[in-house]
Write an enzyme that holds these catalytic residues in place. Structure first.
Site, PDB file in Angstrom:
ATOM      1  N   GLU A 117       2.683   4.635  -4.046  1.00 32.92           N
ATOM      2  CA  GLU A 117       2.869   6.141  -4.616  1.00 32.92           C
ATOM      3  C   GLU A 117       4.298   7.141  -4.589  1.00 32.92           C
ATOM      4  O   GLU A 117       4.978   7.202  -5.279  1.00 32.92           O
ATOM      5  CB  GLU A 117       1.690   7.586  -4.486  1.00 32.92           C
ATOM      6  N   ASP A 140      -7.898   4.706  -3.143  1.00 39.40           N
ATOM      7  CA  ASP A 140      -9.346   4.548  -2.473  1.00 39.40           C
ATOM      8  C   ASP A 140     -10.149   5.256  -3.312  1.00 39.40           C
ATOM      9  O   ASP A 140     -10.726   6.736  -3.194  1.00 39.40           O
ATOM     10  CB  ASP A 140      -8.541   5.431  -1.255  1.00 39.40           C
ATOM     11  N   ASP A 161       0.620  -0.704  -0.185  1.00 41.95           N
ATOM     12  CA  ASP A 161      -0.026   0.112  -0.249  1.00 41.95           C
ATOM     13  C   ASP A 161       0.752   1.371  -0.290  1.00 41.95           C
ATOM     14  O   ASP A 161       2.242   1.536  -0.233  1.00 41.95           O
ATOM     15  CB  ASP A 161      -1.187  -0.047   1.088  1.00 41.95           C
TER      16      ASP A 161
END
Length: 638
Positions: free
Chosen positions: A348, A415, A345
């Site tokens: 980025e 998300d 997760d």
């Protein structure tokens, strides 16, 4: 995949100040004004630099009638390096626009259209945005912007312009082909293909925000088995750890992980565990990692780059030693206990503030190399797992760049919100990610934010999303459902609340029965899915792709954006709007198509209207393959 070698043919004309280089079917030419053009084997112009200069006395010896160029006072070059204060350059590269061109790929951007012509895209990663800068044109070429710098690209009506805010060099790669598959396979041969997907990963993955304890997780897994529902993977989400950067289970809520994993394996279920690249400044590893230079630094201010549940720095995965350090923690505390795969997760990475100019990596400034971060994140875990004996690595990751696929990256779309608009976005995203060279892609069934389990409108949405996901590379449930639970405590992993349930039986009996049928269909289609995964592994063939990929000679197929091919034989037309009782479906020409729900055959090259009751989305099989797949679809009738 081995790239075939070829001897390039180089020609230089000193009198005309021109030159060319031919490699395979592609020829690059440079004119007297240093402008580049690219041609295929039939001498068709594919791409030409956008240049607007005056032809003056300095070029009087040039035969200007043979120069594909404008005599202009604008003084605009196709390639522009602008020096920056302190060194290095801002870069712009311009190409002539073709108003009839259609463009696809580039990764995932939260928008509901497939053709990227007349768009402007940020070349940067954010939560739910992944920049993978490969674009495929209907004019017969593909182009990789091989520069991980932060920037943007504009596919405008008057010109195409690639822009890097800070860089040291110009680097792009172009390939040509007669079909999209030729272009895609040549791109994959250069950047890499996915590993062969493990058999279990082709089934159903169960996830939620968040199973808070070992008992909660096991009870969900046992209920799947009691109901005889297929399940391949179950997921432990974030803050199962006592503190960010500890990379271990919180023993208060997960007292015996090895025993838990053993029971899951006995039920035939693999375990995926979420890990974040965040390291809390009060965690036991922070000082050591900071001292060794394993954390991302800032150009100004303190090196705290996320303030979620503590002040955190990010692991700098561009540092090979940081990769090894982090993997050793994951190996000791997860992998050696039996954890099968990881959820990478925050890849980025998700900065609290996206001030791209403020972060510095081991490999250079974020402005210059930032888009490589998710590649190095996936590589760190892939290398560690391979070295530890796992030869079929697959890890869920929230971002990607060109080449991520060869490190077992299963990218998901972040998300996203729970709405039909978001579902429409995901269809376009999944297809453009596939064209960008990322064949393993998935999405949160039902969306992540905003779904309420007992809301009839949400139940319709999650059912339609579930049907769509059955025909995605990976079928995975997830979401932050409402209402939330209260935190278990104010300590460690107990601080975080949990969302509502996401299991198929959470949405009422009607939705449950539909989901049960599609779960069984996913299992029945496994031999077919395995064939598609083999093509992705061997050639880079997308598992899901736009209609034009398989039917490029059908002009209409290039304009269809609300249907897709799931592999080489199944056409899917998902229901993308609320209360939609029917929809139109275009069937590509050149072959007949069979409706899997009623066995009716229709001629290709036609548009038909198909009824869409809540338990059905339009699915068609190529008539010449229907016999092979008919039995698989029979499970929908049981």
């Amino acid at each position: 995949m081995k790239v075939p070698t070829a001897e390039p043919v180089i020609t230089i004309n000193k009198d005309q100040n021109t030159g060319s280089i031919t490699n395979g079917n592609l020829t690059a030419k440079i004119d007297p004004f240093k402008n580049l053009s690219f041609y295929n084997q039939d001498n068709k112009l594919l791409l030409k630099g956008y240049q607007r200069n005056r032809i003056d006395d300095m070029t009087s010896s040039v035969d200007t009638t043979k120069v594909s160029h404008f005599n202009s006072a604008l003084n605009i070059d196709s390639r522009e390096f602008k020096p920056l204060v302190g060194g290095d350059f801002e870069l712009k590269v311009r190409f002539e626009a073709n108003q009839d061109e259609k463009l696809f790929g580039m990764g995932q951007y939260q928008q509901d259209f497939l053709d990227l012509k007349n768009t402007k895209l940020e070349l940067a990663h954010r939560n739910s945005q992944a920049s993978v800068p490969f674009v495929l044109s209907n004019q017969g070429y593909g182009m990789l912007w091989n520069n991980p710098a932060i920037g943007d690209v504009s596919f405008a009506k008057n010109m195409t312009e690639w822009h890097a805010l800070s860089t040291k060099e110009l680097d792009f790669w172009i390939t040509g082909g007669d079909t999209p598959s030729q272009i895609e396979e040549q791109y994959a041969a250069v950047t890499g293909t996915v590993p062969m997907m493990p058999d279990y990963a082709m089934g159903y993955w169960q996830c939620k925000l968040r199973y808070r304890t070992q008992d909660e997780l096991l009870e969900a897994a046992r209920e799947f088995k009691r109901r005889h529902l297929p399940i391949s993977v179950i997921v432990i989400d974030y803050f199962h750890w006592p503190k960010s950067g500890e990379y271990t289970f919180d023993p208060t809520y997960w007292p015996n992980p090895k025993e838990m994993i053993t029971e899951l394996h006995q039920m035939g279920i693999k375990l995926m565990v979420s890990v974040w690249p965040t390291v809390d400044e009060t965690s036991s590893h922070y000082s050591d990692m900071k001292e060794k230079g394993y954390l991302i630094q800032t150009e100004r201010g303190v090196p705290i780059t996320m303030n979620f549940l503590g002040n955190n720095g990010f692991v700098d995965f561009t540092n090979p030693n940081a990769q090894k350090y982090l993997w050793q923690l994951l190996k000791n505390n997860y992998f050696d206990k039996g954890v099968d795969l990881f959820w990478l997760d925050e890849a980025e990475p998700e900065y609290t503030v996206y001030d791209f100019d403020n972060y510095r990596y081991y490999n250079g400034s974020n402005l210059q190399v930032g888009n490589l971060y998710p590649v190095t994140y996936s590589k760190a875990i892939y290398d560690g797992m391979k070295d530890s004996g796992d030869n079929q690595v697959i890890n869920l990751v929230r971002s990607a760049w060109a080449g991520s696929q060869k490190y077992g990256a299963l990218v998901w779309s972040g998300d996203i919100d729970s709405s039909f608009q978001s579902l429409r976005n995901q269809l376009a995203i999944g297809l453009n990610m596939a064209i960008a060279g990322i064949p393993w892609w998935t999405t949160d069934i039902g969306g992540f934010h905003g779904g309420v389990d007992n809301d009839p409108q949400f139940r319709e949405l999650v059912t339609r999303w579930f049907e769509f996901a059955t025909f995605c590379p990976v079928m995975r449930m997830h979401g932050d459902r409402e209402p939330h639970t209260e935190p278990l405590s104010q300590d460690g992993g107990g601080k975080m609340p949990s969302g509502g349930p996401t299991e198929p039986w959470a949405y009422g009996e009607s939705a449950y029965q539909i989901m049960r049928h599609y779960l069984n269909l996913r299992v029945a289609l496994k031999p077919y899915i395995k064939k598609q995964m083999l093509a992705a592994h061997e050639k880079g063939t997308p598992v899901i792709r736009p209609l034009f990929y398989d039917f490029s000679s059908d002009g209409n197929a290039w304009s269809i954006e609300n249907e897709y091919m799931f592999g080489d034989s199944i056409l899917v037309a998902p229901v993308l709007h609320a209360s939609e009782s029917s929809r139109q479906v275009y069937l590509p020409k050149g072959i007949d198509w069979v409706d899997v729900f009623n066995g009716t055959a229709s001629v290709g090259g036609t548009t038909i209207t198909v009824k869409t009751p809540i338990a059905q989305i339009p699915v068609f099989v190529r008539a010449d393959q229907y016999t092979n797949l008919k039995e698989s679809f029979m499970v929908l009738q049981n």
